[in-house]
Design an enzyme around this catalytic site. Structure first.
Site, PDB file in Angstrom:
ATOM      1  N   HIS A 133      47.437  27.618   0.905  1.00  0.00           N
ATOM      2  CA  HIS A 133      46.016  27.349   1.133  1.00  0.00           C
ATOM      3  C   HIS A 133      45.606  28.112   2.408  1.00  0.00           C
ATOM      4  CE1 HIS A 133      42.586  24.861   2.536  1.00  0.00           C
ATOM      5  NE2 HIS A 133      42.485  24.415   1.298  1.00  0.00           N
ATOM      6  N   ASP A 210      53.248  22.008   4.929  1.00  0.00           N
ATOM      7  CA  ASP A 210      51.883  21.608   4.624  1.00  0.00           C
ATOM      8  C   ASP A 210      51.986  20.580   3.500  1.00  0.00           C
ATOM      9  OD1 ASP A 210      49.378  21.263   3.646  1.00  0.00           O
ATOM     10  OD2 ASP A 210      48.915  23.386   3.370  1.00  0.00           O
ATOM     11  N   GLN A 213      48.829  18.318  -0.067  1.00  0.00           N
ATOM     12  CA  GLN A 213      48.791  17.978  -1.499  1.00  0.00           C
ATOM     13  C   GLN A 213      49.949  17.090  -1.918  1.00  0.00           C
ATOM     14  OE1 GLN A 213      46.455  18.427  -3.715  1.00  0.00           O
ATOM     15  NE2 GLN A 213      45.149  19.707  -2.450  1.00  0.00           N
ATOM     16  N   LYS A 236      42.793  12.841   1.250  1.00  0.00           N
ATOM     17  CA  LYS A 236      43.358  13.178  -0.067  1.00  0.00           C
ATOM     18  C   LYS A 236      44.259  12.061  -0.572  1.00  0.00           C
ATOM     19  CE  LYS A 236      43.424  18.165   0.775  1.00  0.00           C
ATOM     20  NZ  LYS A 236      42.356  18.726  -0.051  1.00  0.00           N
ATOM     21  N   CYS A 376      40.293  28.018  -1.881  1.00  0.00           N
ATOM     22  CA  CYS A 376      40.818  28.358  -0.544  1.00  0.00           C
ATOM     23  C   CYS A 376      42.201  28.972  -0.648  1.00  0.00           C
ATOM     24  CB  CYS A 376      40.866  27.139   0.375  1.00  0.00           C
ATOM     25  SG  CYS A 376      39.274  26.388   0.632  1.00  0.00           S
TER      26      CYS A 376
HETATM   27  N1  PMP Z   1      46.678  22.552   2.494  1.00  0.00           N
HETATM   28  C1  PMP Z   1      46.495  22.337   1.200  1.00  0.00           C
HETATM   29  C2  PMP Z   1      47.605  22.666   0.246  1.00  0.00           C
HETATM   30  C3  PMP Z   1      45.294  21.801   0.743  1.00  0.00           C
HETATM   31  O1  PMP Z   1      45.109  21.601  -0.556  1.00  0.00           O
HETATM   32  C4  PMP Z   1      44.284  21.496   1.684  1.00  0.00           C
HETATM   33  C5  PMP Z   1      42.949  20.921   1.242  1.00  0.00           C
HETATM   34  N2  PMP Z   1      42.400  21.494   0.118  1.00  0.00           N
HETATM   35  C6  PMP Z   1      44.530  21.730   3.025  1.00  0.00           C
HETATM   36  C7  PMP Z   1      45.744  22.257   3.406  1.00  0.00           C
HETATM   37  C8  PMP Z   1      43.523  21.451   4.069  1.00  0.00           C
HETATM   38  O2  PMP Z   1      43.153  20.111   4.086  1.00  0.00           O
HETATM   39  P1  PMP Z   1      41.893  19.674   4.938  1.00  0.00           P
HETATM   40  O3  PMP Z   1      40.716  20.427   4.392  1.00  0.00           O
HETATM   41  O4  PMP Z   1      41.789  18.204   4.713  1.00  0.00           O
HETATM   42  O5  PMP Z   1      42.187  20.035   6.339  1.00  0.00           O
END
Ligand code: PMP
Length: 419
Positions: A133, A210, A213, A236, A376
């Site tokens: 991401h 990270d 998810q 999430k 993203c």
């Molecule tokens: N890493 C991953 C794999 C994600 O899916 C996301 C959110 N889509 C993030 C990081 C970032 O999360 P946040 O927008 O809550 O900071």
């Protein structure tokens, strides 16, 4: 909706009962029952979490870690209870290793700005993967620009898994940091990061997972993962927005300079010199998002009551069903692994001849909420040879009947476009 009565209900979660805790799921959208398939972007919140927010404001609010009076001590206790619960949830050794941030993005940036700027030199390497991401790409690219370090990338194979055939040349003594996602937000791929991290640590590199998810969907244990840092977002995993967690090994956090400066993170302040507070407060400048941190506790309780193993099992079942049903459409391409043992409940696809944005808009008119776009993850889109996908993602409250609604809406979409 397709007749679903012959299908066995989930053996693992009482989804009908769970849904009663989420009034939003009873809404209609464009005159159709809402089918919410976008939990990978942000999950819905059970009543218990919403009530925890109002209960906090109605009965317990004061600023934390400051006041000497009883109400302030009560607010501090509630706030710190969440720290204790999340430490246990991810298997951290101590609450000193749990830093509250705004979200996973801020947690990763904290590491880049503090550990990264202190430790990286020109020619050092950072290793990430092609399926990250942007939150786990952009901070490292910027860090490389600032320090002269070099970014290396593990490619993906045709199944949407990490292609580790060149790992020996990518992960060397030059590598100072390995930062990998445990679950892809696009393809649902679950990465077996532990052996990669074990090798990284042998070579003296620091490791970051990270878990934005994965933490909502599969059990998390920082020791098993072999990670030095872990980032996640409350929103999430049934919790409120505005709260993220950075886990860091105590020894590393102690050696790192602070991130933001201000109240709470200091010990002594003069105009000449500042000394810093102990962990975890050293990294928590200013008044935090107290109410949302307190309510995150209710989300962790909710997940623990269901059991992370049961949640994972439910998602294996619904993902297997979705893969089977969507796999029957020859005009639909699914991205990522098919084996549910190695994937989570985020499922990306494209429909031949129809742009993902049009797919998503049409599905919305049928009450089905899915995400479309690059998610993203622009480098991953490039690797997949697309500029966007449509993504359906499932959580504890989704049913096979909702998968059927998705499939029916896709069939109607094809008719609408006269394909
Ligand atoms: N890493 C991953 C794999 C994600 O899916 C996301 C959110 N889509 C993030 C990081 C970032 O999360 P946040 O927008 O809550 O900071």
């Amino acid at each position: 909706m397709t007749d679903n009565t012959n299908k066995a209900p989930s053996q693992t979660l009482d989804v009908a009962r769970i849904r009663q805790d989420f009034p939003i799921l009873g809404r209609t959208m464009n005159d159709k029952p809402l089918v919410f398939l976008d939990s990978a972007a942000s999950s819905q919140k059970p009543n218990q979490v919403v009530e925890a927010i109002s209960n906090y404001y109605q009965n317990h609010h004061a600023n934390v870690h400051r006041g000497m009076y009883t109400l302030a001590a009560e607010a501090t206790d509630l706030f710190e209870t969440t720290r204790t619960k999340i430490a246990k949830f991810i298997g951290a050794a101590s609450t000193k290793e749990i830093i509250f941030t705004r979200n996973a993005t801020e947690a990763i940036n904290l590491v880049a700005y503090t550990w990264g700027e202190t430790n990286l030199k020109p020619g050092n390497e950072i290793l990430i993967s092609e399926m990250e991401h942007h939150a786990n790409i952009v901070p490292w690219v910027r860090l490389c620009e600032k320090t002269g370090a070099v970014l290396k990338v593990i490619p993906i194979d045709s199944d949407g898994r990490l292609d580790l055939t060149s790992l020996d040349s990518l992960l060397t003594t030059k590598t100072k940091l390995v930062a990998l996602s445990r679950m892809s937000n696009v393809m649902g791929t679950i990465n077996d990061v532990a052996p990669i991290f074990a090798k990284a640590r042998e070579l003296g590199a620091v490791t970051l997972v990270d878990a934005a998810q994965s933490a909502p969907h599969i059990p998390t244990d920082v020791t098993e993962l072999n990670c030095d840092f872990l980032a996640l977002s409350s929103h999430k995993m049934l919790g409120p927005t505005g709260v993220g967690i950075l886990y860091g090994r105590e020894e590393l956090l102690n050696a790192m300079p602070p991130f933001l400066g201000g109240g709470e993170m200091i010990d002594q302040v003069t105009f000449e010199k500042i000394t810093y507070n102990e962990l975890p407060h050293k990294f928590e400048a200013g008044t935090p998002d107290i109410a949302d941190v307190v309510a995150f506790s209710a989300a962790i309780d909710y997940l623990n009551d269901l059991g992370m193993d049961a949640i994972r099992q439910h998602e294996i079942e619904i993902t297997a069903y979705a893969l089977k049903k969507l796999g029957e459409f020859p005009w639909l391409t699914i991205y990522g692994p098919r084996d549910t043992n190695n994937r989570g409940a985020a499922l990306s696809f494209t429909v031949e001849g129809i742009h993902p944005h049009d797919v998503s808009q049409f599905l919305d008119s049928a009450g089905v909420a899915v995400r479309a776009g690059h998610h993203c993850a622009q480098p991953l889109m490039k690797a997949l040879g697309v500029d966007a996908t449509t993504r359906a993602s499932f959580y504890i409250y989704n049913t096979d009947a909702e998968v059927d609604s998705l499939c029916e809406a896709l069939l109607d979409l094809r008719k609408f476009f006269q394909l």
